[in-house]
Motif scaffolding. Structure first.
Motif, PDB file in Angstrom:
ATOM      1  N   LYS A   1     -20.426  23.553 -24.694  1.00 15.44           N
ATOM      2  CA  LYS A   1     -20.043  24.956 -24.896  1.00 15.44           C
ATOM      3  C   LYS A   1     -20.188  25.365 -26.359  1.00 15.44           C
ATOM      4  O   LYS A   1     -20.546  26.497 -26.657  1.00 15.44           O
ATOM      5  CB  LYS A   1     -18.599  25.177 -24.446  1.00 15.44           C
ATOM      6  N   GLN A   2     -19.898  24.415 -27.275  1.00 22.18           N
ATOM      7  CA  GLN A   2     -19.937  24.721 -28.709  1.00 22.18           C
ATOM      8  C   GLN A   2     -21.355  24.818 -29.252  1.00 22.18           C
ATOM      9  O   GLN A   2     -21.676  25.756 -29.993  1.00 22.18           O
ATOM     10  CB  GLN A   2     -19.186  23.644 -29.497  1.00 22.18           C
TER      11      GLN A   2
ATOM     12  N   LEU B   1     -15.237  15.579 -20.107  1.00 21.52           N
ATOM     13  CA  LEU B   1     -14.620  16.780 -20.679  1.00 21.52           C
ATOM     14  C   LEU B   1     -15.079  16.998 -22.124  1.00 21.52           C
ATOM     15  O   LEU B   1     -15.344  18.135 -22.530  1.00 21.52           O
ATOM     16  CB  LEU B   1     -13.099  16.678 -20.612  1.00 21.52           C
ATOM     17  N   ALA B   2     -15.192  15.916 -22.892  1.00 18.60           N
ATOM     18  CA  ALA B   2     -15.661  16.042 -24.273  1.00 18.60           C
ATOM     19  C   ALA B   2     -17.102  16.530 -24.306  1.00 18.60           C
ATOM     20  O   ALA B   2     -17.472  17.366 -25.140  1.00 18.60           O
ATOM     21  CB  ALA B   2     -15.530  14.700 -24.988  1.00 18.60           C
TER      22      ALA B   2
ATOM     23  N   PHE C   1     -26.383  16.792 -25.241  1.00 18.62           N
ATOM     24  CA  PHE C   1     -27.041  15.603 -24.695  1.00 18.62           C
ATOM     25  C   PHE C   1     -27.490  14.676 -25.823  1.00 18.62           C
ATOM     26  O   PHE C   1     -27.335  13.461 -25.741  1.00 18.62           O
ATOM     27  CB  PHE C   1     -28.239  15.976 -23.817  1.00 18.62           C
ATOM     28  N   LEU C   2     -28.049  15.229 -26.886  1.00 16.45           N
ATOM     29  CA  LEU C   2     -28.479  14.405 -28.012  1.00 16.45           C
ATOM     30  C   LEU C   2     -27.294  13.725 -28.690  1.00 16.45           C
ATOM     31  O   LEU C   2     -27.389  12.593 -29.148  1.00 16.45           O
ATOM     32  CB  LEU C   2     -29.260  15.242 -29.014  1.00 16.45           C
ATOM     33  N   ALA C   3     -26.156  14.418 -28.748  1.00 15.09           N
ATOM     34  CA  ALA C   3     -24.968  13.840 -29.382  1.00 15.09           C
ATOM     35  C   ALA C   3     -24.378  12.707 -28.553  1.00 15.09           C
ATOM     36  O   ALA C   3     -23.862  11.739 -29.103  1.00 15.09           O
ATOM     37  CB  ALA C   3     -23.920  14.929 -29.604  1.00 15.09           C
ATOM     38  N   PHE C   4     -24.454  12.808 -27.240  1.00 17.42           N
ATOM     39  CA  PHE C   4     -23.819  11.820 -26.369  1.00 17.42           C
ATOM     40  C   PHE C   4     -24.781  10.740 -25.876  1.00 17.42           C
ATOM     41  O   PHE C   4     -24.345   9.731 -25.336  1.00 17.42           O
ATOM     42  CB  PHE C   4     -23.179  12.512 -25.160  1.00 17.42           C
TER      43      PHE C   4
END
Length: 81
Positions: A51-52, A44-45, A59-62
């Motif tokens: 979306k933001q 969900l995060a 993908f790069l953030a996670f």
């Protein structure tokens, strides 16, 4: 033949003296419900972040530093850089 018996006795003695940390038949109990909840919250995060800022940035953030991207007909891309 005496040597074979001596070696067999030594191996049997040595193996019987070793001790396992835990019995082989004992299985560790894992609370799968809490793991499912963690996976659900992470998904969900990721969806909210996507979306933001867009899917690529999410993908790069996670992604982990050791991530590998696999695409058809191309070499694997290793790492975030």
């Amino acid at each position: 033949m005496k040597t074979f018996s001596t070696i067999s006795a030594f191996i049997l003695f040595f193996c019987s003296c070793t001790q396992l940390n835990e019995p082989i038949t004992q299985k560790k109990i894992i609370n799968t419900d809490s793991l499912k909840e963690v996976l659900k919250q992470t998904d969900l995060a990721f969806s909210d972040r996507s979306k933001q800022v867009g899917m690529n940035a999410a993908f790069l953030a996670f992604a982990s530093d050791s991530s590998v991207l696999l695409r058809p007909y191309s070499m694997p891309v290793k790492g975030i850089d």
